[in-house]
Design an enzyme around this catalytic site. Structure first.
Site, short mmCIF file in Angstrom:
data_model
loop_
_atom_site.label_atom_id
_atom_site.label_comp_id
_atom_site.label_asym_id
_atom_site.label_seq_id
_atom_site.Cartn_x
_atom_site.Cartn_y
_atom_site.Cartn_z
N LYS A 10 0.39 -1.17 0.04
CA LYS A 10 -0.05 0.24 -0.05
C LYS A 10 1.22 0.87 -0.49
O LYS A 10 0.41 2.17 -0.46
CB LYS A 10 -0.78 0.40 1.32
N ASN A 11 1.99 1.12 0.52
CA ASN A 11 2.73 2.45 1.20
C ASN A 11 4.05 2.61 0.11
O ASN A 11 4.74 3.64 -0.42
CB ASN A 11 3.33 2.57 2.49
N CYS B 23 -5.31 12.85 13.37
CA CYS B 23 -5.49 11.35 12.98
C CYS B 23 -5.41 10.55 14.24
O CYS B 23 -5.24 11.27 15.09
CB CYS B 23 -4.15 10.87 12.03
N ARG C 177 0.38 14.39 12.83
CA ARG C 177 0.65 14.16 12.04
C ARG C 177 1.42 15.32 10.90
O ARG C 177 -0.02 15.40 10.33
CB ARG C 177 -0.40 12.61 11.13
N PRO C 178 1.79 16.04 11.33
CA PRO C 178 1.82 17.60 11.06
C PRO C 178 2.54 17.33 9.48
O PRO C 178 2.82 16.31 9.14
CB PRO C 178 2.57 18.87 11.74
N ASP D 1 5.33 0.90 12.12
CA ASP D 1 4.31 -0.10 11.16
C ASP D 1 3.51 -1.74 12.58
O ASP D 1 2.71 -2.74 11.43
CB ASP D 1 3.56 -0.22 9.86
N LEU E 121 7.85 6.66 17.30
CA LEU E 121 7.24 7.46 15.87
C LEU E 121 6.29 8.72 15.97
O LEU E 121 5.83 10.12 15.99
CB LEU E 121 7.78 7.36 14.92
N ARG F 141 -8.49 -0.45 5.37
CA ARG F 141 -7.78 0.61 4.47
C ARG F 141 -6.15 0.14 3.85
O ARG F 141 -5.69 0.33 2.28
CB ARG F 141 -7.69 2.04 5.36
C1 EPZ Z 1 4.37 6.81 6.57
O1 EPZ Z 1 3.39 8.11 7.06
C2 EPZ Z 1 3.50 5.67 6.73
N1 EPZ Z 1 2.07 6.31 5.38
C3 EPZ Z 1 2.89 5.30 7.88
O2 EPZ Z 1 2.15 3.87 7.49
C4 EPZ Z 1 4.03 4.81 7.97
O3 EPZ Z 1 4.39 4.45 10.23
C5 EPZ Z 1 5.08 5.78 8.25
O4 EPZ Z 1 5.17 6.47 7.24
C6 EPZ Z 1 5.88 5.59 9.55
O5 EPZ Z 1 7.55 4.68 8.89
C7 EPZ Z 1 2.56 6.18 4.86
O6 EPZ Z 1 3.55 5.79 3.50
C8 EPZ Z 1 0.95 6.11 3.02
P1 EPZ Z 1 6.14 10.24 8.05
P2 EPZ Z 1 3.91 9.63 6.89
O7 EPZ Z 1 5.99 11.64 7.62
O8 EPZ Z 1 4.65 9.91 5.90
C9 EPZ Z 1 6.34 13.67 11.60
C10 EPZ Z 1 0.30 2.18 7.60
O9 EPZ Z 1 0.18 2.03 8.69
N2 EPZ Z 1 6.39 14.52 10.86
O10 EPZ Z 1 7.71 9.36 8.11
O11 EPZ Z 1 2.55 10.45 7.31
C11 EPZ Z 1 5.44 12.91 12.32
O12 EPZ Z 1 4.77 13.37 13.15
C12 EPZ Z 1 0.76 3.59 8.29
O13 EPZ Z 1 0.45 1.82 6.46
C13 EPZ Z 1 6.54 15.75 11.08
O14 EPZ Z 1 7.07 16.27 12.13
O15 EPZ Z 1 5.03 9.52 8.02
C14 EPZ Z 1 6.01 11.81 12.71
O16 EPZ Z 1 5.95 11.32 14.03
C15 EPZ Z 1 0.17 4.44 9.03
N3 EPZ Z 1 6.05 16.89 10.28
C16 EPZ Z 1 7.13 11.34 11.91
O17 EPZ Z 1 7.66 12.46 11.36
C17 EPZ Z 1 6.11 16.46 8.87
O18 EPZ Z 1 5.97 17.23 7.89
C18 EPZ Z 1 7.15 10.67 10.63
O19 EPZ Z 1 6.27 11.05 9.94
C19 EPZ Z 1 5.67 15.12 8.92
C20 EPZ Z 1 6.08 13.84 9.36
#
Ligand code: EPZ
Length: 420
Positions: free
Chosen positions: A22-23, A116, A121-122, A307, A329, A399
């Site tokens: 999916k990702n 979320c 999730r900023p 995950d 995370l 999902r």
């Molecule tokens: C991706 O989400 C995945 N989703 C998530 O999988 C996964 O848990 C996550 O990466 C971490 O591996 C997809 O790929 C569609 P991040 P993403 O940006 O990209 C902070 C699932 O179960 N952050 O890597 O949204 C954030 O808050 C889903 O399939 C900021 O602060 O995650 C988090 O603490 C759930 N500012 C950390 O970084 C930003 O602009 C990692 O988030 C972006 C992120």
């Protein structure tokens, strides 16, 4: 609404075929916005999030054709550059269209994703990076309004935190930007690697694929002739079914799986007493007779994936001893704990750390899914609980898992999808 009824304590056995990731699918579908041609994608998983993103693209004016062995995405007819709240609110990964639309059209409006379950999730890092590439970004009435009338400029982007979709967004924006973009502290997840490889195979010069420093030469607005590709196997789906084998002490073989994407997960399962037979495309789990406790800290790839945290929490309830699981995370990714406790699990939370006292016989009951991976943890618990477990609100599960109950039925689980 659907729910899953599971009758526990049955041993499983047989083979499970792993679907496309999916990702990986989500950024690769967004990437089709950069294409001058119709893009052929095979091995897309049949999950709701993919349908949602394809619907978003259709709302923008793209056309999708679904054949048995592939999906053809034609974005040449996109005229609308606004991703509206009604879709974005159902899937935060919609933010992945921001970079490509802005790079191709010079303007884009994307609804802010909103909250979320697992955390705030900023997307500040996505926006800051695009501004550094010359975009003007304003937040107005819940929408991100981004413009780059002269196109995006390459530059040096340093991510304060590793962000998976943030890296993907900037990679796609950089592919059409003027000049070279260097991304420092880039995500190294296999899903980001595949995005880079597909772009590279389609003529985009990218150095450092799979490392924390990516260098991308942009086309200065020239659309890309995207070559056909097949989605990599879903490592989180695979890890979930390995946990199903471990928790039910069953020998299971996964097919169409990439073991090299599961290094940290396999290592932790080995620590817990399981062993594996691995080939290029299969993994067979030989389960531990006595499950050993484990210590887990979730971090970015290639370390242990967040995950898989909920699934290992369910497994740890059956370990002979005390396990410690730290979630680093996301600030609220322990909502499965209260549901597992209702099944009899002995888990104590202290901030971002869960202490799991193992070897509790769980009892089936009604439980509620709260997010995608929590849902699968409750299914795993149901497989070994005494009696019946009903997992409600499985729209969360749908999902990200392709035909989960069918795949488990085929290896002997007593699991049915029923209507409330
Ligand atoms: C991706 O989400 C995945 N989703 C998530 O999988 C996964 O848990 C996550 O990466 C971490 O591996 C997809 O790929 C569609 P991040 P993403 O940006 O990209 C902070 C699932 O179960 N952050 O890597 O949204 C954030 O808050 C889903 O399939 C900021 O602060 O995650 C988090 O603490 C759930 N500012 C950390 O970084 C930003 O602009 C990692 O988030 C972006 C992120």
């Amino acid at each position: 609404m659907d729910y899953l009824k599971i009758k526990g304590t049955k041993a499983l056995g047989g083979t499970i075929d792993i679907s496309g990731a999916k990702n990986a699918s989500l950024p690769l579908i967004a990437m089709t916005i950069l294409a001058k041609n119709k893009v052929n994608i095979s091995n897309l998983p049949h999950v709701v999030d993919i349908k949602t993103l394809l619907k978003l693209l259709a709302n923008l004016g793209a056309h999708c054709t679904f054949l048995d062995d592939k999906t053809i995405v034609d974005t040449s007819s996109i005229t609308n550059t606004k991703a509206t709240y009604d879709i974005v609110k159902t899937m935060r990964a919609s933010i992945l269209v921001l970079g490509p639309i802005l790079a191709r059209f010079g303007h884009c409006e994307v609804s802010l994703p909103g909250g979320c379950a697992i955390g705030q999730r900023p997307i500040d890092l996505h926006l800051k990076a695009l501004e550094q590439m010359g975009a003007r970004i304003e937040i107005r009435a819940g929408y991100i309004e981004a413009t780059a009338p002269n196109g995006l400029q390459g530059g040096e982007i340093i991510f304060d935190k590793i962000t998976v979709t943030g890296t993907a967004n900037v990679v796609m924006a950089a592919a059409l930007a003027h000049g070279e973009t260097t991304i420092i502290n880039a995500a190294r997840e296999p899903e980001v690697v595949q995005l880079c490889e597909v772009l590279q195979n389609s003529g985009i010069e990218i150095e450092g694929i799979g490392t924390a420093v990516l260098k991308i030469q942009g086309t200065a607005g020239e659309l890309i002739d995207i070559k056909d590709f097949s989605i990599i196997p879903d490592r989180i789906e695979a890890g979930t079914y390995l946990c199903a084998g471990a928790i039910t002490k069953s020998t299971l073989t996964l097919t169409n799986v990439e073991a090299k994407h599961l290094g940290a997960v396999l290592a932790k399962l080995e620590e817990m007493g399981n062993s594996f037979t691995i080939t290029d495309t299969t993994i067979t789990i030989h389960p531990a007779k006595i499950i050993k406790p484990v210590r887990i800290v979730t971090q970015e790839y290639p370390a242990f994936p967040t995950d898989m945290q909920a699934q290992f929490m369910a497994l740890a309830t059956q370990a002979d001893g005390v396990s410690i699981i730290e979630e680093k995370l996301f600030e609220n990714r322990f909502m499965h704990v209260s549901e597992l406790q209702r099944m009899g699990a002995d888990i104590t939370l202290n901030g971002h750390t869960a202490t799991v006292n193992g070897v509790t016989q769980l009892s089936g009951t009604d439980v509620m899914a709260t997010d995608l991976r929590a849902s699968s943890a409750l299914v795993l618990a149901g497989l070994i609980a005494e009696g019946e477990t009903n997992v409600h609100r499985i729209y969360h599960l749908d999902r990200g898992y392709d035909a989960l109950e069918k795949k488990l039925q085929e290896v002997g689980a007593d699991i049915q999808r029923l209507k409330e």
